[in-house]
Every structure is written in structure tokens, then in C-alpha cells.
Design a protein around this motif. Sequence first.
Motif, mmCIF file in Angstrom:
data_model
loop_
_atom_site.group_PDB
_atom_site.id
_atom_site.type_symbol
_atom_site.label_atom_id
_atom_site.label_comp_id
_atom_site.label_asym_id
_atom_site.label_seq_id
_atom_site.Cartn_x
_atom_site.Cartn_y
_atom_site.Cartn_z
ATOM 1 N N PRO A 168 38.780 15.113 -23.221
ATOM 2 C CA PRO A 168 38.156 15.352 -21.915
ATOM 3 C C PRO A 168 38.029 16.851 -21.651
ATOM 4 O O PRO A 168 38.843 17.641 -22.122
ATOM 5 C CB PRO A 168 39.124 14.699 -20.921
ATOM 6 N N LEU A 169 36.987 17.219 -20.901
ATOM 7 C CA LEU A 169 36.784 18.625 -20.551
ATOM 8 C C LEU A 169 37.080 18.837 -19.071
ATOM 9 O O LEU A 169 36.451 18.208 -18.210
ATOM 10 C CB LEU A 169 35.341 19.050 -20.846
ATOM 11 N N ALA A 170 38.049 19.716 -18.798
ATOM 12 C CA ALA A 170 38.265 20.158 -17.420
ATOM 13 C C ALA A 170 37.162 21.157 -17.122
ATOM 14 O O ALA A 170 36.927 22.068 -17.914
ATOM 15 C CB ALA A 170 39.629 20.823 -17.296
ATOM 16 N N ALA A 171 36.447 20.975 -16.012
ATOM 17 C CA ALA A 171 35.340 21.887 -15.725
ATOM 18 C C ALA A 171 35.089 22.039 -14.235
ATOM 19 O O ALA A 171 34.542 21.138 -13.602
ATOM 20 C CB ALA A 171 34.062 21.427 -16.418
ATOM 21 N N PRO A 172 35.492 23.164 -13.691
ATOM 22 C CA PRO A 172 35.031 23.514 -12.351
ATOM 23 C C PRO A 172 33.647 24.134 -12.478
ATOM 24 O O PRO A 172 33.154 24.347 -13.591
ATOM 25 C CB PRO A 172 36.050 24.571 -11.906
ATOM 26 N N SER A 173 33.001 24.412 -11.367
ATOM 27 C CA SER A 173 31.718 25.093 -11.419
ATOM 28 C C SER A 173 31.901 26.471 -12.064
ATOM 29 O O SER A 173 32.936 27.108 -11.892
ATOM 30 C CB SER A 173 31.145 25.212 -10.013
ATOM 31 N N ALA A 174 30.872 26.916 -12.803
ATOM 32 C CA ALA A 174 30.994 28.133 -13.626
ATOM 33 C C ALA A 174 30.647 29.387 -12.834
ATOM 34 O O ALA A 174 29.705 30.113 -13.159
ATOM 35 C CB ALA A 174 30.103 28.005 -14.856
ATOM 36 N N ASN A 175 31.428 29.630 -11.772
ATOM 37 C CA ASN A 175 31.228 30.811 -10.932
ATOM 38 C C ASN A 175 32.578 31.422 -10.604
ATOM 39 O O ASN A 175 33.601 30.748 -10.688
ATOM 40 C CB ASN A 175 30.541 30.400 -9.623
ATOM 41 N N SER A 176 32.595 32.699 -10.227
ATOM 42 C CA SER A 176 33.828 33.292 -9.722
ATOM 43 C C SER A 176 34.264 32.508 -8.496
ATOM 44 O O SER A 176 33.429 32.090 -7.686
ATOM 45 C CB SER A 176 33.611 34.737 -9.295
ATOM 46 N N SER A 177 35.564 32.326 -8.361
ATOM 47 C CA SER A 177 36.116 31.546 -7.253
ATOM 48 C C SER A 177 35.566 32.049 -5.910
ATOM 49 O O SER A 177 35.521 33.249 -5.660
ATOM 50 C CB SER A 177 37.639 31.681 -7.282
ATOM 51 N N GLY A 178 35.097 31.107 -5.079
ATOM 52 C CA GLY A 178 34.605 31.471 -3.751
ATOM 53 C C GLY A 178 33.125 31.793 -3.698
ATOM 54 O O GLY A 178 32.560 31.921 -2.615
ATOM 55 N N LYS A 179 32.477 31.897 -4.847
ATOM 56 C CA LYS A 179 31.042 32.209 -4.864
ATOM 57 C C LYS A 179 30.204 30.936 -4.952
ATOM 58 O O LYS A 179 30.721 29.850 -5.197
ATOM 59 C CB LYS A 179 30.713 33.117 -6.054
ATOM 60 N N ILE A 180 28.893 31.106 -4.789
ATOM 61 C CA ILE A 180 27.965 29.973 -4.846
ATOM 62 C C ILE A 180 27.906 29.423 -6.277
ATOM 63 O O ILE A 180 27.875 30.180 -7.240
ATOM 64 C CB ILE A 180 26.565 30.446 -4.402
ATOM 65 N N SER A 181 27.886 28.106 -6.406
ATOM 66 C CA SER A 181 27.859 27.475 -7.737
ATOM 67 C C SER A 181 26.537 27.755 -8.455
ATOM 68 O O SER A 181 25.489 27.829 -7.817
ATOM 69 C CB SER A 181 28.058 25.972 -7.607
ATOM 70 N N PRO A 182 26.581 27.879 -9.791
ATOM 71 C CA PRO A 182 25.381 28.181 -10.567
ATOM 72 C C PRO A 182 24.566 26.947 -10.905
ATOM 73 O O PRO A 182 25.113 25.926 -11.306
ATOM 74 C CB PRO A 182 25.949 28.805 -11.846
ATOM 75 N N THR A 183 23.243 27.042 -10.764
ATOM 76 C CA THR A 183 22.367 25.929 -11.141
ATOM 77 C C THR A 183 21.388 26.333 -12.244
ATOM 78 O O THR A 183 20.500 25.555 -12.593
ATOM 79 C CB THR A 183 21.590 25.394 -9.917
ATOM 80 N N THR A 184 21.530 27.560 -12.772
ATOM 81 C CA THR A 184 20.767 27.978 -13.954
ATOM 82 C C THR A 184 21.716 28.770 -14.858
ATOM 83 O O THR A 184 22.745 29.292 -14.401
ATOM 84 C CB THR A 184 19.573 28.899 -13.602
ATOM 85 N N ALA A 185 21.326 28.885 -16.151
ATOM 86 C CA ALA A 185 22.118 29.691 -17.087
ATOM 87 C C ALA A 185 22.134 31.163 -16.644
ATOM 88 O O ALA A 185 23.130 31.865 -16.814
ATOM 89 C CB ALA A 185 21.547 29.560 -18.495
ATOM 90 N N ARG A 186 21.014 31.603 -16.074
ATOM 91 C CA ARG A 186 20.927 32.986 -15.568
ATOM 92 C C ARG A 186 22.011 33.239 -14.513
ATOM 93 O O ARG A 186 22.666 34.279 -14.516
ATOM 94 C CB ARG A 186 19.517 33.196 -14.986
ATOM 95 N N HIS A 187 22.180 32.292 -13.588
ATOM 96 C CA HIS A 187 23.230 32.451 -12.558
ATOM 97 C C HIS A 187 24.589 32.664 -13.224
ATOM 98 O O HIS A 187 25.382 33.495 -12.793
ATOM 99 C CB HIS A 187 23.332 31.207 -11.665
#
Length: 325
Positions: free
Chosen positions: A137-156
Motif C-alpha cells: 500500500p502507498l501512504a499518500a497525502p496531497s503532494a504540496n507543502s503542508s498548509g498549501k493548496i493541493s496540486p492538480t497538475t504536475a506543474r503545481h
Amino acid sequence: MARCISIETARQEAITEAVAVLSRGLPVAVPTETVYGLAADATDPAAITRIYETKGRPRFNPLICHMADLQMAERYAVFDPVSLRLAERFWPGPLTLVLPLKAGSGIHTLATAGLDTVGVRVPQGFAGDLIRAFGHPLAAPSANSSGKISPTTARHVLDDLGGRIELVLDGGPCRVGVESTIVRVEPDRLRLLRPGGIAVEALEEVSGLPVERPAGAAAAIEAPGMLASHYAPNAAMQLEARRIAAGDALIRFAGASVAGEESARLVLDLSPGGDLAEAAANLFDYMKKADASGAAHIAVTPVPNRGLGEAINDRLKRAAAPRES
Ligand code: TXA
Ligand code: MG
């Protein structure tokens, strides 16, 4: 800078390279149908520690554990009949179930922040294939610095975490655009821990149970990640805006107009045709664009609070909440 591999043009290479990085105990940014996740082996304490470090995330905030399918999820969590029905109906998809953790199953206590429950989700598409190839299993929070807006593109992801991780997989813009709905099933109700990509109305219909919505502080304790000032842009957010000042940014819904909009710095419409799913898919990208415009304020017109509108309004309220610094 992180390497970026497109899953559209090099899917097999993306899986092979991601499995190699994950096997070394390092996180990889992976597209899911909701938002990009920062994924690492949920059974490896060193790998999980890297997620918390990379995001700057408080360790009392548990991570969602992503599974390839229901059978895999059943190896790690205990399903009651209603949770099972919800899983069968909505997986793979944007629903996270909080379930009792199976003791000794292998998910590390760092992933669950020491709780005796685990948040489980089966993502759609590529992420599921990656988990199947990796085998854990993969543990995965959103790929952003804590407290920032979640990314919806690879660029983000690259703009925020590109200097801190090795590999980003590019799957294009996320289809849903807001994070999964998180629920916990109780004997007589569903407890909503976070509104998200599955509408509450659909959960009520399939479970036959009423949904209890989070009530302020109580919810913060139950889902510790749900700190009020999540999703913080630099600009001040003004919700339910009726007028804006010159140079402010405007995010509207379904063509709603506000006084002073002709002197706005930037005007973006979440969905000109009033489609809440389209609005959810655009929300984080538009918040980032409005923020990057340098506007001091981001004004937002009202969004109906039904279907995916509930998740949209939740994220907007968090973005507008007083900062905890
Ligand atoms: O759509 C999503 O859910 C995305 C993608 C990557 O799958 N993931 C995501 O993870 O949003 P994250 O870490 O940003 O949010 C996870 C939330 C946290 O607020 C945490 O408090 C809650 O899930 N959570 C996780 N495990 C929990 C548990 N055992 N009990 C209560 N809440 C839990
Ligand atoms: Mg997050």
C-alpha cells in the motif's frame, strides 16, 4: 530538480522508475483522479518519515493508505457491512473509509499517527496500477507543502516540491480536482470527516444512513489534518463577494457578476455553465492563478452547497480562515 515522466507517453517507464524510487524508501509524486499524491511505502517507517519531512507536515496528522483494490484493502483493514457496500459501489474512486486497522498487517504506525484506525482508499487509473506493480500500500497525502493548496497538475507539484523530491509522474490535470470524501461508518450514521469528490447525497443513498457533518473543533480532533487554515493562499480570500476593489482577483461561478469587476486584475469562472464537477476540477488551479496574479484579495462569488459544491465551499472556507502561521 525532480525528474518528470509522462504517464501518457511513457506509462511503463513511469511505473518501472516509480517502483525503483519507492523501493529505495523515497516518495514519488503520483497523479490520482482527485489531486496529486506524495506516495511512499506505507509499511516502511523511513519512507513515511520522508513524506512528513518533505511536506513539513505535523506527525499527528495521519496519512491515507492507498490500495490497488478491495481485496488488498481487506488485508489491512476490517470492513463492516456498510463500509463494504460503500467500497463496492465507489471504489476505485474518490472515497476514503476510516476503518479499524488489522493488527500486525504491516501498515506502519507512523502512517496512522498511532491511531488504531486507518484511512483507506482505492484510487482510479494509473495510481492503482502503480500500487499493483509495487505490491505494498502507498501512504499518500496531497503532494504540496503542508498548509498549501493541493496540486492538480504536475506543474503545481514541481513548483512547490520539485527541489525536494526525485520523481514526479505527469498524468495531466486531475479529473475530480478536490480530495476524496472521508467518512467513518457508525452503527446508525455516517460521520463525514471531510467533504470531497463523492457527494454526500450519494453516500446517504447507497448506505441508507444519515450523514453527520463535522462540527468545528470535534472534527479537528477526529481528522487532525483538518486544521482550519489549510489551503492558504498568500492573498486574503473574500467569500460571497458582492463587490471588489480595483486590482483584486475575482473567481466566479456560473457567470455571477459583482460590482467593480471591470477593474479586476483577473477574472476566472469556475464553470460558466454552472456545473459543480467542472468547478471542482478548476478550483485549485484557479486559486493558484489568482494568488500568482499578485492580487491582495481574491473575491469569490457564492457556490451552491450541494453535490461537489459542499467540498468546494469547505476548501474555500479553509482558504479564508485566519492563519495559524
Ligand atoms: O484525495 C485524496 O484523499 C488525496 C489523494 C492523494 O489520495 N489525499 C489526501 O491526503 O488528501 P491528505 O493527507 O492531504 O489528507 C488526509 C486526511 C487528513 O486530514 C487526515 O486527518 C485524515 O485524512 N485521516 C487519515 N487517516 C485517518 C484516520 N485513521 N482517522 C481519521 N482521519 C484520518
Ligand atoms: Mg492535503
